[in-house]
Design a protein around this motif. Structure first.
Motif, mmCIF file in Angstrom:
data_model
loop_
_atom_site.group_PDB
_atom_site.id
_atom_site.type_symbol
_atom_site.label_atom_id
_atom_site.label_comp_id
_atom_site.label_asym_id
_atom_site.label_seq_id
_atom_site.Cartn_x
_atom_site.Cartn_y
_atom_site.Cartn_z
ATOM 1 N N GLU A 34 0.831 -1.205 0.000
ATOM 2 C CA GLU A 34 0.000 0.000 0.000
ATOM 3 C C GLU A 34 0.868 1.259 0.000
ATOM 4 O O GLU A 34 0.573 2.231 -0.716
ATOM 5 C CB GLU A 34 -0.924 -0.013 1.216
ATOM 6 N N ARG A 35 1.952 1.240 0.776
ATOM 7 C CA ARG A 35 2.851 2.402 0.792
ATOM 8 C C ARG A 35 3.545 2.592 -0.554
ATOM 9 O O ARG A 35 3.746 3.730 -1.000
ATOM 10 C CB ARG A 35 3.887 2.251 1.901
ATOM 11 N N GLN A 36 3.901 1.506 -1.200
ATOM 12 C CA GLN A 36 4.560 1.632 -2.499
ATOM 13 C C GLN A 36 3.605 2.189 -3.547
ATOM 14 O O GLN A 36 4.004 3.000 -4.393
ATOM 15 C CB GLN A 36 5.101 0.276 -2.945
ATOM 16 N N GLU A 43 1.199 4.243 -2.889
ATOM 17 C CA GLU A 43 1.130 5.673 -2.552
ATOM 18 C C GLU A 43 2.346 6.422 -3.071
ATOM 19 O O GLU A 43 2.235 7.563 -3.550
ATOM 20 C CB GLU A 43 1.012 5.844 -1.038
ATOM 21 N N ALA A 44 3.523 5.805 -3.002
ATOM 22 C CA ALA A 44 4.737 6.446 -3.519
ATOM 23 C C ALA A 44 4.646 6.631 -5.028
ATOM 24 O O ALA A 44 5.078 7.669 -5.565
ATOM 25 C CB ALA A 44 5.961 5.608 -3.150
ATOM 26 N N LEU A 45 4.099 5.655 -5.728
ATOM 27 C CA LEU A 45 3.889 5.816 -7.168
ATOM 28 C C LEU A 45 2.953 6.980 -7.450
ATOM 29 O O LEU A 45 3.212 7.807 -8.341
ATOM 30 C CB LEU A 45 3.310 4.534 -7.766
ATOM 31 N N ALA A 46 1.867 7.035 -6.701
ATOM 32 C CA ALA A 46 0.894 8.106 -6.920
ATOM 33 C C ALA A 46 1.525 9.474 -6.699
ATOM 34 O O ALA A 46 1.232 10.428 -7.432
ATOM 35 C CB ALA A 46 -0.310 7.913 -5.998
ATOM 36 N N ALA A 94 8.956 -0.744 -6.875
ATOM 37 C CA ALA A 94 9.931 0.221 -6.376
ATOM 38 C C ALA A 94 11.165 0.257 -7.265
ATOM 39 O O ALA A 94 11.691 1.332 -7.584
ATOM 40 C CB ALA A 94 10.325 -0.128 -4.942
ATOM 41 N N ALA A 95 11.638 -0.917 -7.674
ATOM 42 C CA ALA A 95 12.822 -0.975 -8.524
ATOM 43 C C ALA A 95 12.556 -0.344 -9.883
ATOM 44 O O ALA A 95 13.383 0.427 -10.403
ATOM 45 C CB ALA A 95 13.260 -2.426 -8.691
ATOM 46 N N GLY A 96 11.409 -0.667 -10.469
ATOM 47 C CA GLY A 96 11.091 -0.098 -11.768
ATOM 48 C C GLY A 96 10.880 1.399 -11.721
ATOM 49 O O GLY A 96 11.356 2.140 -12.598
ATOM 50 N N ALA A 97 10.168 1.878 -10.697
ATOM 51 C CA ALA A 97 9.936 3.320 -10.572
ATOM 52 C C ALA A 97 11.239 4.075 -10.349
ATOM 53 O O ALA A 97 11.395 5.209 -10.842
ATOM 54 C CB ALA A 97 8.961 3.586 -9.421
ATOM 55 N N ALA A 98 12.180 3.481 -9.626
ATOM 56 C CA ALA A 98 13.484 4.126 -9.437
ATOM 57 C C ALA A 98 14.210 4.258 -10.765
ATOM 58 O O ALA A 98 14.875 5.269 -11.031
ATOM 59 C CB ALA A 98 14.327 3.324 -8.446
ATOM 60 N N GLY A 99 14.063 3.256 -11.621
ATOM 61 C CA GLY A 99 14.663 3.356 -12.944
ATOM 62 C C GLY A 99 14.102 4.505 -13.752
ATOM 63 O O GLY A 99 14.841 5.225 -14.443
ATOM 64 N N VAL A 100 12.783 4.705 -13.654
ATOM 65 C CA VAL A 100 12.151 5.827 -14.361
ATOM 66 C C VAL A 100 12.625 7.152 -13.789
ATOM 67 O O VAL A 100 12.967 8.086 -14.530
ATOM 68 C CB VAL A 100 10.614 5.707 -14.279
ATOM 69 N N ALA A 101 12.653 7.262 -12.451
ATOM 70 C CA ALA A 101 13.078 8.516 -11.821
ATOM 71 C C ALA A 101 14.503 8.886 -12.189
ATOM 72 O O ALA A 101 14.834 10.067 -12.329
ATOM 73 C CB ALA A 101 12.938 8.388 -10.300
ATOM 74 N N GLU A 102 15.351 7.877 -12.371
ATOM 75 C CA GLU A 102 16.763 8.134 -12.688
ATOM 76 C C GLU A 102 17.035 8.161 -14.184
ATOM 77 O O GLU A 102 18.163 8.429 -14.603
ATOM 78 C CB GLU A 102 17.637 7.072 -12.030
ATOM 79 N N VAL A 123 5.442 -7.779 -5.279
ATOM 80 C CA VAL A 123 4.972 -6.707 -6.159
ATOM 81 C C VAL A 123 5.532 -5.361 -5.709
ATOM 82 O O VAL A 123 5.919 -4.523 -6.542
ATOM 83 C CB VAL A 123 3.433 -6.684 -6.206
ATOM 84 N N ALA A 124 5.633 -5.126 -4.409
ATOM 85 C CA ALA A 124 6.179 -3.866 -3.914
ATOM 86 C C ALA A 124 7.632 -3.701 -4.330
ATOM 87 O O ALA A 124 8.053 -2.621 -4.772
ATOM 88 C CB ALA A 124 6.050 -3.795 -2.394
ATOM 89 N N ALA A 125 8.437 -4.762 -4.212
ATOM 90 C CA ALA A 125 9.843 -4.685 -4.595
ATOM 91 C C ALA A 125 9.986 -4.417 -6.085
ATOM 92 O O ALA A 125 10.805 -3.594 -6.517
ATOM 93 C CB ALA A 125 10.560 -5.980 -4.212
#
Length: 455
Positions: free
Chosen positions: A125-127, A129-132, A363-371, A358-360
């Motif tokens: 749920e926190r992950q 929210e972080a995406l949102a 998080a890994a994929g979103a970090a790739g997008v952010a970077e 799913v959270a892991a």
């Protein structure tokens, strides 16, 4: 948890369930081995349970795959304490295959109703929210492989269908089971994309339609309950284990994901691969794949399943529709539409806690997008068929193959460990070490037999 958090119609729901003949409500969660755990409460108690939950021991966070409790994690090193299991009532389903019961996932909270650091559902749920917060959403779907066996001795695997692989007549032997699965899934609100006889003897596969991440994890647990009830009615046994026996086919529970921004699928691209943001998402997954796999395929059975040539994803590569790649890019097409594009994680199985896996991944994929990570060209062949020198020249390494290697990959990855948090990471690793210690000195078949019916 206070009464203000309880839906106003909970008493109406309780009355409707009781009038329909429902006697109890199963409140389910998954532990750090991917094993579903549950409490059943009488239906009349539901309003009170919705308000204050049910007491459970916090030591479920340090149960290993054989139900042994490890006290090696400092935060849960004594038998003292209590937490509350609270039903998520907006996911309540009357079980078509067990009509005297309803089912709902649960949240684990501390004794006062506040957050508990070992609650895996809250991690996802926190992950989300972080995406949102980053303007992103995700869709997640599962492919679930499992073995279907006739009743036999505890150490026997008696195939319930004879094959051949992918054949319609293979499933004639279990026709009643197949019919009940289709009906019960529909009644329980689970959308099946397809169901078929898989490659291995007695093996089947079904796919669950993609939905939001938390719902996808909830539905994976509900799908297990639904399958087992249907199997029981027909005198069948199901093995969801990553590898039921050394001579058996492995069961992957592949996770398909796509990342979205402003209604646009970032994984959309061409037949050669996704666009820039989607490529960055896949690059993030590839960078952190050893740590992701330590969560999505964490068991002794998971490691035994990772064999070259078995479509299990042994080497850390990505490919376009390459079923030997642990990250398989599925492009959109003119027939299905560009937004059909997604990435499949093949190093995933039933021994993973679905919320953590799913959270892991997200998080890994979103970090790739952010970077803005760049993605290397796809690998379109089987790296297992290359020489060691060829793999080294192309920078292709195998995923961790022991518990110690998985632990090192996880501990040294700041992005994935941050998702779990220090307390949950400690409990998760304590459980993995307990499993490894229990397997030490035993034959592979003995270890796999002990896990065969656990998930």
């Amino acid at each position: 948890m206070t009464s203000s958090d309880v839906p106003l119609d909970v008493r109406g729901v309780t009355t409707a369930l009781s009038d329909a003949g429902v006697a109890g409500v199963t409140i389910s969660w998954a532990d750090n081995n991917g094993i579903p755990r549950a409490r059943i409460v009488p239906v009349a108690a539901l309003p009170r349970v919705a308000e204050v939950g049910v007491g459970v021991t916090p030591l479920f966070a340090v149960f290993d795959s054989s139900d042994a409790i490890t006290f090696a994690h400092e935060g849960l090193s004594t038998p003292s304490g209590d937490v509350r299991l609270v039903p998520v009532l907006d996911r309540l389903v009357r079980l078509a295959g067990q009509p005297a019961l309803a089912w709902t996932p649960g949240r684990l909270v501390d004794a006062d109703g506040g957050p508990w650091p070992y609650d895996q559902r809250a991690v996802l749920e926190r992950q989300v929210e972080a995406l949102a917060a980053a303007g992103l959403t995700a869709l997640v779907g599962y492919e679930m492989e499992f073995g279907v066996y006739a009743e036999g001795g505890p150490d026997e695997l008696v195939p319930a269908h004879p094959g051949p692989a992918y054949s319609p007549h293979a499933l004639v032997a279990v026709d009643g089971f197949v019919a009940d699965v289709l009906r019960d899934f529909a009644a329980n609100g689970l959308e099946i994309g397809q169901l078929h006889a898989e490659y291995g003897p007695a093996q089947m596969e079904l796919s669950l339609a993609a939905t939001d991440p938390v719902t996808a994890a909830d539905r994976q647990l509900l799908a297990r309950q639904t399958l087992r009830a249907a199997a029981r009615r027909h005198g069948l046994r199901l093995s969801f284990a990553p590898l039921p026996a050394t001579a058996a086919a492995g069961n992957g529970w592949h996770i398909h994901s796509s990342l979205w921004r402003d209604g646009r699928n970032l994984l959309a691209g061409t037949a050669q691969g996704p666009g820039a943001d989607g490529a960055a998402y896949v690059a993030g997954l590839l960078r952190d794949l050893p740590a992701i796999a330590a969560i999505s395929a964490p068991s002794i059975g998971s490691l035994a399943r990772l064999r070259p040539g078995f479509f299990a994803g042994v080497y850390a590569v990505w490919g376009v529709e390459n079923r030997e790649a642990p990250l398989r890019y599925v492009p959109g097409t003119s027939l299905l539409g560009n937004d059909h594009a997604n990435i499949e994680l093949k190093t995933s199985d039933a021994s993973a806690n679905p919320y953590l896996a799913v959270a892991a991944l997200l998080a890994a994929g979103a970090a790739g997008v952010a970077e803005g990570l760049r993605l290397d060209p796809p690998v379109q062949s089987d790296p297992g068929s290359w020489s060691a020198e060829e793999r080294a020249a192309r920078g292709v390494a195998a995923l961790p193959s022991t518990q110690a290697e998985q632990e090192d990959a996880l501990r040294t990855n700041p992005r994935v460990t941050a998702v779990l948090g220090e307390e949950l990471l400690g409990a998760f690793l304590a459980v993995r070490r307990s499993d490894a210690a229990a397997a030490d000195g035993r034959s592979p078949d003995d270890v796999l037999a002990g896990l065969r019916w656990r998930y």
